[in-house]
Design a protein around this motif. Structure first.
Motif, PDB file in Angstrom:
ATOM      1  N   ALA A  21       0.838  -1.214   0.000  1.00  0.00           N
ATOM      2  CA  ALA A  21       0.000   0.000   0.000  1.00  0.00           C
ATOM      3  C   ALA A  21       0.868   1.257   0.000  1.00  0.00           C
ATOM      4  CB  ALA A  21      -0.922  -0.003   1.212  1.00  0.00           C
ATOM      5  N   TYR A  22       1.961   1.215   0.741  1.00  0.00           N
ATOM      6  CA  TYR A  22       2.831   2.396   0.803  1.00  0.00           C
ATOM      7  C   TYR A  22       3.667   2.530  -0.468  1.00  0.00           C
ATOM      8  CZ  TYR A  22       1.337   3.240   5.547  1.00  0.00           C
ATOM      9  OH  TYR A  22       0.556   3.535   6.635  1.00  0.00           O
ATOM     10  N   ALA A  23       4.011   1.385  -1.071  1.00  0.00           N
ATOM     11  CA  ALA A  23       4.738   1.444  -2.345  1.00  0.00           C
ATOM     12  C   ALA A  23       3.860   2.083  -3.420  1.00  0.00           C
ATOM     13  CB  ALA A  23       5.159   0.035  -2.770  1.00  0.00           C
ATOM     14  N   VAL A  24       2.590   1.679  -3.460  1.00  0.00           N
ATOM     15  CA  VAL A  24       1.659   2.259  -4.437  1.00  0.00           C
ATOM     16  C   VAL A  24       1.487   3.747  -4.152  1.00  0.00           C
ATOM     17  CG1 VAL A  24      -0.752   2.286  -5.195  1.00  0.00           C
ATOM     18  CG2 VAL A  24       0.440   0.110  -4.896  1.00  0.00           C
ATOM     19  N   PHE A  25       1.370   4.092  -2.872  1.00  0.00           N
ATOM     20  CA  PHE A  25       1.219   5.506  -2.512  1.00  0.00           C
ATOM     21  C   PHE A  25       2.435   6.305  -2.976  1.00  0.00           C
ATOM     22  CE2 PHE A  25       2.121   9.020   0.375  1.00  0.00           C
ATOM     23  CZ  PHE A  25       0.934   9.740   0.311  1.00  0.00           C
ATOM     24  N   ALA A  26       3.623   5.735  -2.758  1.00  0.00           N
ATOM     25  CA  ALA A  26       4.856   6.445  -3.152  1.00  0.00           C
ATOM     26  C   ALA A  26       4.892   6.671  -4.660  1.00  0.00           C
ATOM     27  CB  ALA A  26       6.081   5.658  -2.700  1.00  0.00           C
ATOM     28  N   VAL A  27       4.494   5.639  -5.411  1.00  0.00           N
ATOM     29  CA  VAL A  27       4.505   5.763  -6.873  1.00  0.00           C
ATOM     30  C   VAL A  27       3.493   6.825  -7.321  1.00  0.00           C
ATOM     31  CG1 VAL A  27       3.944   4.575  -9.033  1.00  0.00           C
ATOM     32  CG2 VAL A  27       5.362   3.439  -7.311  1.00  0.00           C
ATOM     33  N   LEU A  28       2.312   6.796  -6.727  1.00  0.00           N
ATOM     34  CA  LEU A  28       1.292   7.788  -7.097  1.00  0.00           C
ATOM     35  C   LEU A  28       1.730   9.200  -6.718  1.00  0.00           C
ATOM     36  CD1 LEU A  28      -2.065   5.980  -6.166  1.00  0.00           C
ATOM     37  CD2 LEU A  28      -1.142   6.460  -8.447  1.00  0.00           C
ATOM     38  N   ALA A  29       2.348   9.328  -5.538  1.00  0.00           N
ATOM     39  CA  ALA A  29       2.814  10.656  -5.110  1.00  0.00           C
ATOM     40  C   ALA A  29       3.906  11.152  -6.050  1.00  0.00           C
ATOM     41  CB  ALA A  29       3.341  10.584  -3.676  1.00  0.00           C
ATOM     42  N   ALA A  30       4.807  10.247  -6.458  1.00  0.00           N
ATOM     43  CA  ALA A  30       5.879  10.644  -7.381  1.00  0.00           C
ATOM     44  C   ALA A  30       5.294  11.039  -8.737  1.00  0.00           C
ATOM     45  CB  ALA A  30       6.878   9.496  -7.543  1.00  0.00           C
ATOM     46  N   ALA A  31       4.318  10.252  -9.226  1.00  0.00           N
ATOM     47  CA  ALA A  31       3.711  10.556 -10.528  1.00  0.00           C
ATOM     48  C   ALA A  31       2.956  11.880 -10.483  1.00  0.00           C
ATOM     49  CB  ALA A  31       2.767   9.422 -10.939  1.00  0.00           C
ATOM     50  N   THR A  32       2.263  12.117  -9.381  1.00  0.00           N
ATOM     51  CA  THR A  32       1.535  13.378  -9.246  1.00  0.00           C
ATOM     52  C   THR A  32       2.510  14.553  -9.198  1.00  0.00           C
ATOM     53  OG1 THR A  32      -0.202  12.240  -8.026  1.00  0.00           O
ATOM     54  CG2 THR A  32      -0.139  14.635  -7.821  1.00  0.00           C
ATOM     55  N   SER A  33       3.599  14.374  -8.438  1.00  0.00           N
ATOM     56  CA  SER A  33       4.613  15.436  -8.358  1.00  0.00           C
ATOM     57  C   SER A  33       5.213  15.708  -9.730  1.00  0.00           C
ATOM     58  CB  SER A  33       5.736  15.037  -7.400  1.00  0.00           C
ATOM     59  OG  SER A  33       5.224  14.770  -6.131  1.00  0.00           O
ATOM     60  N   LEU A  34       5.524  14.621 -10.445  1.00  0.00           N
ATOM     61  CA  LEU A  34       6.114  14.785 -11.777  1.00  0.00           C
ATOM     62  C   LEU A  34       5.167  15.564 -12.684  1.00  0.00           C
ATOM     63  CD1 LEU A  34       8.364  14.119 -13.802  1.00  0.00           C
ATOM     64  CD2 LEU A  34       7.175  11.978 -14.306  1.00  0.00           C
ATOM     65  N   THR A  35       3.888  15.219 -12.619  1.00  0.00           N
ATOM     66  CA  THR A  35       2.904  15.899 -13.463  1.00  0.00           C
ATOM     67  C   THR A  35       2.797  17.378 -13.091  1.00  0.00           C
ATOM     68  OG1 THR A  35       1.674  13.842 -13.678  1.00  0.00           O
ATOM     69  CG2 THR A  35       0.485  15.869 -14.217  1.00  0.00           C
ATOM     70  N   LEU A  36       2.726  17.646 -11.785  1.00  0.00           N
ATOM     71  CA  LEU A  36       2.598  19.039 -11.354  1.00  0.00           C
ATOM     72  C   LEU A  36       3.855  19.840 -11.694  1.00  0.00           C
ATOM     73  CD1 LEU A  36       0.825  18.593  -7.890  1.00  0.00           C
ATOM     74  CD2 LEU A  36      -0.165  19.363 -10.051  1.00  0.00           C
ATOM     75  N   PHE A  37       5.035  19.245 -11.444  1.00  0.00           N
ATOM     76  CA  PHE A  37       6.285  19.951 -11.759  1.00  0.00           C
ATOM     77  C   PHE A  37       6.347  20.246 -13.254  1.00  0.00           C
ATOM     78  CE2 PHE A  37       9.167  18.381  -8.043  1.00  0.00           C
ATOM     79  CZ  PHE A  37       8.233  18.864  -7.149  1.00  0.00           C
TER      80      PHE A  37
END
Lengths: 197, 226
Positions: free
Chosen positions: A28-44
């Motif tokens: 669950a935390y691995a998926v969260f980390a991936v989603l957070a990274a993808a969201t950050s990448l998109t926003l950046f």
């Protein structure tokens, strides 16, 4: 002593690595980390092209598939906005953002503790946004911030043309991660002790 | 891989992401497309015929890009060497796209004398303008404020039939400062700021959007619906 709060020894880095590994081994935390990274990448990435985002990605009348193409083409190594070095720096920053946020959330949820150390996360995210892309050729957010102080030409004096900001973001995120991991020292993650010998 | 195929692959691969993104990005016609400004009325459209362009007349073309470039900007170099080159060989060659370029010196200091040299060159020969711009991009790391005009004179002398000394004299005396200042003012009015390359995209003579940075060919063609 402030040096006690800085990761100055090899074992401090091993603590960061072990804590990250243990937390991210929980699906669950691995998926969260991936989603957070993808969201950050998109926003950046989209922060570099706010007009395009408003006109055609969020607004406009393009089909959804074309909007997705425009989003994906803003990413490093898929689109061509970033040099390989700038793209690698951005990917490193968003990876650290994802892992860092997963640790902070784990710390808050599982240990029911405060978000001590997560201030560094916010600093890292802020620096990541500012440093994304070729700052010398113009980072929309960075130039906007610097122009508030009449210093938009300042970034041209930096020897790495603004890549320094991404490197500072990496440092801030590593510090934040260390502080969170240090706060978890002595505890357990799925039965594994958070210590380094 | 063609742009269309690439779009399809990305769209298919993004099917899962679309579930997440759709809510953020919107999916209908309710958004706000760029204000419908005609190229003729846009700040960068004023006297645009005075600057060089590739392809059909920018005011008559189905799609037009107006690009603000700084010769000293590394992403401008990447944009020209990759995206502009690809667009030129396909869409410009078919008459579907016009690309106008205006020198816009806002990055490193040597970009300003280089921009003056570009204007002085273009006043004499459009083809030499494009060649000199390519030269600046190809050899960016070798230029500085102390050598850019001397190296420009040497290059023009070796590679064109133009009067290289006269061009460099014009650049030194900033004989075409009015043109540079007109582009800087128009760029600022259009919202380009200090960001290069800044690309303004028009479809059927109307502003569609603008891009910052060295966008990919797929990004440009998707936005222009080519």
């Amino acid at each position: 002593m402030i040096t006690e709060r800085l990761p100055t020894r090899g074992e401090d880095l091993r603590l960061i690595g072990r804590t990250m590994r243990l937390v991210l081994s929980i699906p669950a935390y691995a998926v969260f980390a991936v989603l957070a990274a993808a969201t950050s990448l998109t926003l950046f990435s989209l922060s570099q092209n706010l007009t395009l985002t408003a006109d055609l990605i969020v607004g406009g009348s393009l089909p959804l598939a074309d909007r997705l193409v425009l989003v994906v083409e803003q990413y490093p190594f898929i689109g061509t906005n970033y040099s390989p070095v700038d793209g690698a720096a951005l990917l490193l920053v968003v990876s650290l953002v994802g892992a860092n946020l997963a640790l902070v959330v784990y710390h808050l949820r599982e240990h029911d503790l405060s978000a001590a150390g997560s201030g560094g996360s916010l600093l890292g995210v802020a620096l990541g946004v500012l440093g994304a892309g070729c700052a010398a050729c113009g980072s929309a957010i960075l130039l906007g911030v610097l122009s508030l102080f009449g210093a938009s030409g300042l970034v041209l004096l930096l020897p790495l043309g603004g890549l320094e900001l991404s490197l500072l973001a990496v440092v801030a995120l590593l510090l934040s991660t260390y502080w969170v991991a240090d706060g978890m020292r002595g505890g357990e993650i799925q039965g594994c002790p958070i210590t380094v010998d | 891989m063609t742009d269309r195929t690439r779009r399809d692959v990305i769209a298919a691969a993004g099917a899962t992401a679309s579930l997440t993104l759709a809510g953020c990005l919107g999916g209908g016609d309710s958004g706000t497309e760029a204000d419908a400004v005609a190229l003729a009325d846009h700040p960068l459209g004023e006297n645009l015929d005075d600057w060089p362009h590739l392809g059909p007349d920018p005011f008559e073309a189905p799609a037009t890009l107006v690009v603000l470039d700084d010769p000293s900007c590394s992403r401008c170099a990447a944009f020209h060497q990759n995206t502009i080159a690809e667009l030129e060989s396909e869409y410009v060659a078919r008459g579907e796209l016009a690309i106008a370029v205006r020198p816009y010196p806002v990055v490193y200091a040597w970009g300003e004398p280089a921009a003056h040299a570009l204007e002085a060159t273009q006043a004499r020969d459009d083809t030499a303008f494009w060649d000199l711009l390519d030269h600046y991009f190809a050899e960016q790391s070798s230029f500085g404020t102390d050598n850019v005009l001397a190296k420009t004179e040497t290059w023009l002398g070796d590679n064109t039939d133009l009067d290289a000394t006269a061009i460099v004299d014009d650049a030194r005396s900033e004989a075409f400062a009015d043109r540079i200042n007109a582009t800087l003012s128009a760029g600022e009015e259009a919202g380009a700021g200090d960001i290069t390359p800044a690309t303004f995209a028009f479809v059927d003579g109307t502003l569609k959007t603008s891009f910052n940075g060295s966008q990919s060919t797929a990004s440009i063609t998707t936005a222009l619906e080519l």
